[in-house]
Design a protein around this motif. Sequence first.
Motif, PDB file in Angstrom:
ATOM      1  N   THR A 485       0.814  -1.208   0.000  1.00 51.00           N
ATOM      2  CA  THR A 485       0.000   0.000   0.000  1.00 51.00           C
ATOM      3  C   THR A 485       0.853   1.265   0.000  1.00 51.00           C
ATOM      4  N   CYS A 591     -10.608   9.232   1.913  1.00 50.49           N
ATOM      5  CA  CYS A 591      -9.692   8.653   2.899  1.00 50.49           C
ATOM      6  C   CYS A 591      -9.136   9.802   3.748  1.00 50.49           C
ATOM      7  N   PRO A 594      -5.772  12.810   1.719  1.00 45.94           N
ATOM      8  CA  PRO A 594      -4.881  11.752   1.234  1.00 45.94           C
ATOM      9  C   PRO A 594      -3.417  12.095   1.499  1.00 45.94           C
ATOM     10  N   ARG A 597      -1.478  10.783  -3.307  1.00 47.78           N
ATOM     11  CA  ARG A 597      -2.526  10.548  -4.301  1.00 47.78           C
ATOM     12  C   ARG A 597      -2.170   9.413  -5.259  1.00 47.78           C
ATOM     13  N   SER A 600      -2.676   6.059  -3.397  1.00 44.88           N
ATOM     14  CA  SER A 600      -4.092   5.890  -3.027  1.00 44.88           C
ATOM     15  C   SER A 600      -4.922   5.549  -4.263  1.00 44.88           C
ATOM     16  N   GLN A 603      -4.613   1.992  -5.006  1.00 45.42           N
ATOM     17  CA  GLN A 603      -5.466   1.139  -4.171  1.00 45.42           C
ATOM     18  C   GLN A 603      -6.909   1.145  -4.658  1.00 45.42           C
ATOM     19  N   ILE A 652     -10.090  10.804  -5.854  1.00 45.02           N
ATOM     20  CA  ILE A 652     -10.064  10.874  -4.393  1.00 45.02           C
ATOM     21  C   ILE A 652     -10.810  12.124  -3.961  1.00 45.02           C
ATOM     22  N   ILE A 667      -8.123   3.458   3.141  1.00 45.52           N
ATOM     23  CA  ILE A 667      -8.821   3.417   1.853  1.00 45.52           C
ATOM     24  C   ILE A 667      -8.863   2.026   1.238  1.00 45.52           C
TER      25      ILE A 667
END
Lengths: 709, 196
Positions: A485, A591, A594, A597, A600, A603, A652, A667
């Motif tokens: 992650t 989330c 963030p 970015r 994320s 993910q 996001i 997230i």
Amino acid sequence: MADKIKTTVGWAGHTETREIELPDGEPPPWDANSQLKIVSGRVARVDAPLKVTGRAKYTWDLRFPGLLFARVLRSPYPAAKAAKIDLAKAKAAPGVRAVWSEPAGKKILYQGQEVAAVAAQSLQEAEDALALVEIEWEKAPHATDTESARKKGAPMVFPAESQPPPRRVPSGAEITHDGNLRTIVATVGPDVERAFREAEVIIEGGYRTQVQTHSPLETHGAVARWEGEALTVWTSTQATFGVRDQVAEAFKLPHEKVRVLCDYMGGGFGSKLSGGAYGLIAARLAKDAKAPVQVMLTRHEEHLVAGNRPDSTQWLKLGAKKDGTLVALHLKSYGTAGVGVGAGVAGPMRSLYRIPSIKTEESDVFTNAGAAAPFRAPGHPQGCFSLEQAMDELAERIGMDPIALRKKNLKNAVQAAELDRLAHKLGDKWSKRGKAGAGKGAVRRGIGLACGLWYKNVNPQTAVEIVKLADGRYEVRNGAQDIGTGTRTLLAQIAAEELGVPMEKIVVRIGDTSLPHGPASGGSSTAPSLAPAVRAAAFKLKQGGKSANAPRAKEYDALEDQIGGVQAAEVEVDTETGQVRVVRVTAIHDCGRPINRLTSESQINGGIIQGVSYALFENRVLDRNTGQMCNPNFESYKILTANDCPEIDAEIFDVANAGNNTSTAGIGEPTTVPTAAAIANAIYNAIGVRARELPIGPEKILAALRGGK
Amino acid sequence: MAITRREWFQSVAFVGGLVPATSLFKTFAAPPKVPLLGPGKIKIQLTVNGQVRALEIEPRTTLLEALRDHLALTGAKPVCDRGACGACTVHLDGDAVCSCMLLALDARGRSITTVEGLEHKGKLAPIQEAFIEHDALQCGFCTPGMIMSCQALLGHNPQPTLDDVKAAVAGNLCRCGTYPKVFAATMAAARKERHG
């Protein structure tokens, strides 16, 4: 003395000022007005160069002088007794250094259960020796599917008194037992039957979802090495500290005598939150052989014993007023987690919408199959599949836009704002979509959407240490693992931001239980646990000194106590072949603020792709006659490939929530929750019939089209 | 209830008995003369990342096992062990192949490139740079295989379309779901190679 400060929370176009009490030594939360240089940017992973060159070492890749390789012999039968186990020939085979087995008479509850193991100088020798283990089996009757396990007189998987306890029970719930069935009945608000009598519209329907295996690319495994009474375990894990505690307990060792390490790991998705039998087998063999031992599962073993998402059979009844106000919900569901627990699906029913009266009856059906494990938002993709289809049916019945209906009932104000954003992004594609099933031609296009949510979880024991090194760099230390992650990168970004130094000045050490305590990477808790702690440590270090250690950072009342998201799927359904193609998924997820970015977004992509794969392809198939898995591989257990991958627009939705000093929320999990439901709603829009059973293969589309409405 | 190799041959011979003797004669009577290797270890040489390497392996050793266990090149990953996932992808004379599906001794005399061999004079290949920049990786376990498939594509087709890229990695599974960024990274690397 705690100070009272003002902080600005909210999202673009919707901010408010709140007063919070700031404890001594805590930095004020980064809020909607904070101008940051590194945090909230698009930052390449700090460990990416090691991953693209093959230098990142995973548990599979570890090689030590004298390392032995082990293979595990597993039961081919779903229910049996290993009456006699003879290891003599295996022990005498070339290269063999240690053997292990369960005691004779061991009861087998599922195909793949560990029976014996061999450690040898090469994997080839271990495999050869394993073939020499002689076992006398006494087969027993089995039940591997929920239908046969529920029948009167079905073989009992567990005696009632030794069933594993349920994982989570809502307060006030009642638990009943009936053979292999254990039912949890929970209610919210006034009597549900009375509430349904007041409903003006009732939607009722049945749904089924399949068993999905986690299938991380790196199989589960471990390397164990003893030095006297001290044990070191390298393992592919989502929970270094959890594994340490388990291993310490199994070998009756104090925690400080066990060290667990995980530098890099090849995916887990919830299946690697506990140590597993392989780790203990590696440690036992290593002790006997007086040499380090590596046990890595094969792909076949991985499918059988490394966890899965339980299946479900659901009946859902939803009651509403004609204006769309939800008044009652009743769910009955059953599913199997094999010899494990956790087949419930009611999470979304209890948390997504304001419903005054709810009754959920969820049953775990014990069967002779490998235990389930938490899988990315346990229960939620299954529950959303039924709930979000029922919401679409309701919208159609009362002639209301599905977005308006959801906004009217959502608990979470952020999610309602995300629906507005989604509608804006989709534009005419949504507002001018065709009527369900009105399309012409062989290939019909459709669009559908769904909401999903997850909870804010934090590990309260988290602590981060930062040490100023002699060369002017800073070392950030925490024992948690990076499961892909971007945890290393997140720690480096926040430390650099707070210390006011470039990221090159930060060294990150993680994945080692000799470092300060860190969270398990489960429940989307890694980032919200670590981010505020590393910032607090950096803030403390700025006050002076060569090192700082910050325990769990302060939690404030967050703007919303859920993390959510909304997704729209556009599909093409070939009415002649039954083939469904997901063309595009548009997703909005939050989330908090963030941290990164770039990662994320990755993910979100990943959650959607796993969701499409779950919706259309994946299915663990057990032969009910033999109780054995028919597709324990990657050619007949189908996972989405590059050719099936939809175009994804992942956005996001920034929310300064001030839930902690970095406004960080997780997230990983919510991103996979609404995907299957959004696809099913899009299919309905395309062909005018509902897909009520996963995976939605061509045969189900053709059957649905034949059956009409 | 595993059957042994001998039992299998016996059952085949029994079925074969029903076949006219002439065709049986053609099939089985004159096996070509090949040198028998093993059991036990044999010495071979492989050319890996431009270097000739000497190994002592059992003939049954796959190229993937030889690279990982004998040459300490652990970039190529064992994932499915049967050519269904692409994580063990390496180049054989510039073509992407699954190293788990090839015996090491069948790679003799061929030029083998692994992910460890992509760097040139300490500089990452453009495809590697592009993977970093576009975040075309998460856990990273599929990444070496993914990169080798994309690099082989660019070697054969420096100006690929998006569909070409998808086809090139159609056999590379990624469970974290990084495909969209793999596509973007590969297209960007191709543009960069073209325009410098």
